[in-house]
Design a protein around this motif. Sequence first.
Motif, short mmCIF file in Angstrom:
data_model
loop_
_atom_site.label_atom_id
_atom_site.label_comp_id
_atom_site.label_asym_id
_atom_site.label_seq_id
_atom_site.Cartn_x
_atom_site.Cartn_y
_atom_site.Cartn_z
N SER A 104 1.92 -5.44 -1.89
CA SER A 104 1.52 -4.15 -2.48
C SER A 104 0.50 -3.58 -1.52
CB SER A 104 0.96 -4.31 -3.89
OG SER A 104 -0.20 -5.10 -3.91
N SER A 135 -5.27 -2.85 -6.65
CA SER A 135 -4.39 -4.00 -6.82
C SER A 135 -4.43 -4.56 -8.23
CB SER A 135 -4.77 -5.10 -5.83
OG SER A 135 -6.13 -5.48 -6.02
N ASP A 151 -0.32 -16.40 -10.65
CA ASP A 151 -0.65 -15.99 -9.29
C ASP A 151 -2.02 -15.31 -9.20
OD1 ASP A 151 1.91 -16.86 -8.94
OD2 ASP A 151 2.76 -14.92 -8.38
N ARG A 152 -2.28 -14.37 -10.09
CA ARG A 152 -3.50 -13.59 -9.98
C ARG A 152 -4.70 -14.26 -10.63
NH1 ARG A 152 -3.06 -10.22 -5.92
NH2 ARG A 152 -4.82 -9.00 -6.70
N ILE A 201 -5.32 -14.41 -1.62
CA ILE A 201 -5.32 -13.24 -2.49
C ILE A 201 -6.20 -12.14 -1.89
CG2 ILE A 201 -6.04 -12.35 -4.73
CD1 ILE A 201 -5.22 -14.96 -5.96
N THR A 253 6.56 -10.18 0.22
CA THR A 253 5.80 -9.89 -0.99
C THR A 253 4.64 -8.99 -0.59
OG1 THR A 253 4.40 -11.86 -0.73
CG2 THR A 253 6.41 -12.12 -1.98
N ARG A 303 4.79 -0.99 -4.03
CA ARG A 303 4.90 -2.34 -4.60
C ARG A 303 6.23 -2.97 -4.21
NH1 ARG A 303 4.91 -3.97 -10.99
NH2 ARG A 303 4.60 -6.23 -10.73
N ASP A 357 -2.16 -6.27 0.05
CA ASP A 357 -1.89 -7.70 -0.06
C ASP A 357 -0.46 -7.88 0.41
OD1 ASP A 357 -2.22 -10.34 -0.63
OD2 ASP A 357 -2.36 -10.12 -2.80
N ASP A 388 -3.04 -19.81 -3.15
CA ASP A 388 -1.99 -18.81 -2.98
C ASP A 388 -0.71 -19.46 -3.48
OD1 ASP A 388 -0.95 -16.41 -2.26
OD2 ASP A 388 -0.99 -16.74 -0.11
N ARG A 428 3.60 -8.82 -6.19
CA ARG A 428 2.23 -8.32 -6.17
C ARG A 428 2.06 -7.20 -7.20
NH1 ARG A 428 1.24 -12.77 -3.73
NH2 ARG A 428 1.15 -12.78 -1.46
#
Length: 598
Positions: free
Chosen positions: A117, A153, A462-463, A4, A115, A132, A70, A472, A138
């Motif tokens: 951003s 982000s 994910d975040r 991340i 994937t 994005r 990312d 991840d 992301r």
Amino acid sequence: MIRINWFLASFSVTNNIAPPQIKIENAIFNQYKIFTKSNSVSINNCAFYIASNKDLKPICTFENITVLGDIDLHNKEHLFNKYNITKNFNISDEKLICILYKKIGIGLIKELLGTFSFILYDQNNNKFYAVRDQLGIRTLFWTKLKDEIVIASDIFLLADQKLRRDLNREYFREFYQRNGIIDSELTPYKHMFRISSGSYLEVLNGKERVSKYWDLASNKGNIKYSNETEYFDHFVELLKLSTKDRLQKGTTNSIMLSGGLDSTSIYALAKKLEDIENFKIKPVSAVFDELKECDERDLINGLIEKYNDRAIYLNFDNTLMFEDFPNSIPFSDEPNVNCISFNFTYQIVKESVEYGYDNILSGYAGDHLLNGSLHIARDMIKNGQFRKAFSYITNYSIVTNTSAFQNFVEFALFPNIPKHFVSDTNCEYYSSLTKKLKKINNKNQEELYYQISNAKSHLYTDRVIGALTGSDIHHPFLDRRLVEFMYKIPGHMRFSDVNPKYILRKSMEKYLTSDITSKTNKTTHIAYTYKSIRSNWNNIYQFMKDSISAEELKLISADYWTEELERWRNGVKVSDYFWTLFSIELWLKQHYSMINSN
């Protein structure tokens, strides 16, 4: 492959004075209580910051182009060949984007697969872009504060306490109308904005403009093969490629494995790739001894025996959701329906990381991409396939024990996909969705467009869980190539009158066991959910009984909320919007608690 990344860019739009310095690692620690490494650089009136829980990269500046973000690109070789760039697979994604920008400008974003951003600063022309990825894997947000624009982000990197106090009621109405999935510019805060999936923000001369650069509905043309085998082969090729692109070489990856088709298909293809690629894959699964109706070990055991493997089994009989509620559920940037199952997913991911497997795959979005619906009967009638349409309707009605006449009216005679999914036909979301779907050729594509647009609940996992565990998390079914392929093929490859997920089930027969490919009913976790509720009901009820949604937002009545809570507690069917309301209530109460404590 990186872990991340959190990043932020801040710049003055009226002068050459650099914005004040920001400790990005402090903001991340305040949010997640984790330590990160960070880098920063100032250029003219701009300041750039990036932090990571692992493998921090420097901020990339190449020929007066700065890129940070990312980013995980999956089509480098294609880009090397198409744009005559010297092949160097060790080149960073950021530098490759700089090179592409020098060649073709911001149009490069239409060429990217993966994937991502990211923020791109063109120093020579004083232009900013924030981009994005197409499917919104992301996240990316921005705000304008007096003469300063900030892009980040994550929302918490933008927010000071003053901004966080100013809630946007319109956001919560849209969140409710869209049943917990929102991808518009709205956020919970009035002065902070989301960059939607497949979109980018351009800032020039202090003025902002958001543009859409990719939309599934804009994909034209159809894919037609002479026989089903060609569809199966193409599908497997794309799913295998998507899986390979998300596996980390030189280490052991893991997969959150259930007994269903989606995760077992990803696992099986990854096992096949082990023979030719430099990585390993290990399954991690939740199992139950007491709650046997939730247990899928028989299916999992058969599959791992096929591949001479061993699974990591975690017993969840007493690892319940809502333990120490609400303290056990971390506060996030915005409400999310997946927060309810936080403890379930968190424990699986945490265990995987403790084994050293911090690159994790899931079967998420298999349902969105592959289920389809009976609305394809309308497409069949449109194409003159009356007998086939009536066969589908008849078989569907028998299996679901529903009225064939009503199904004919709803799905074939007067199909209305927005009304099928959105209960409030007077809301803005219903109107905008209806307008969008009118531009799409057939009902199968309309339904798939809706499903992919709503495949965003993975972001919480994910975040939030990714940050807390140092992992991840990837979803091979959310791949642009795969989504565009499914959009262009005939609808009956998704929705069969005999088997759900027809193309996946048939194409994976030689990779999976017959027990898995012949199973059509999903294993539910209802018994697990209600054990969790009963064990923690007092805490849940005391915290959730007073409805902010009713009192402040006027989304519902207070009596309605009380009745829904009681129905939920007693195992009686609740509204399809119950979990959405629950997540709004939980988030608002956590938000006010945080504001008051500060």
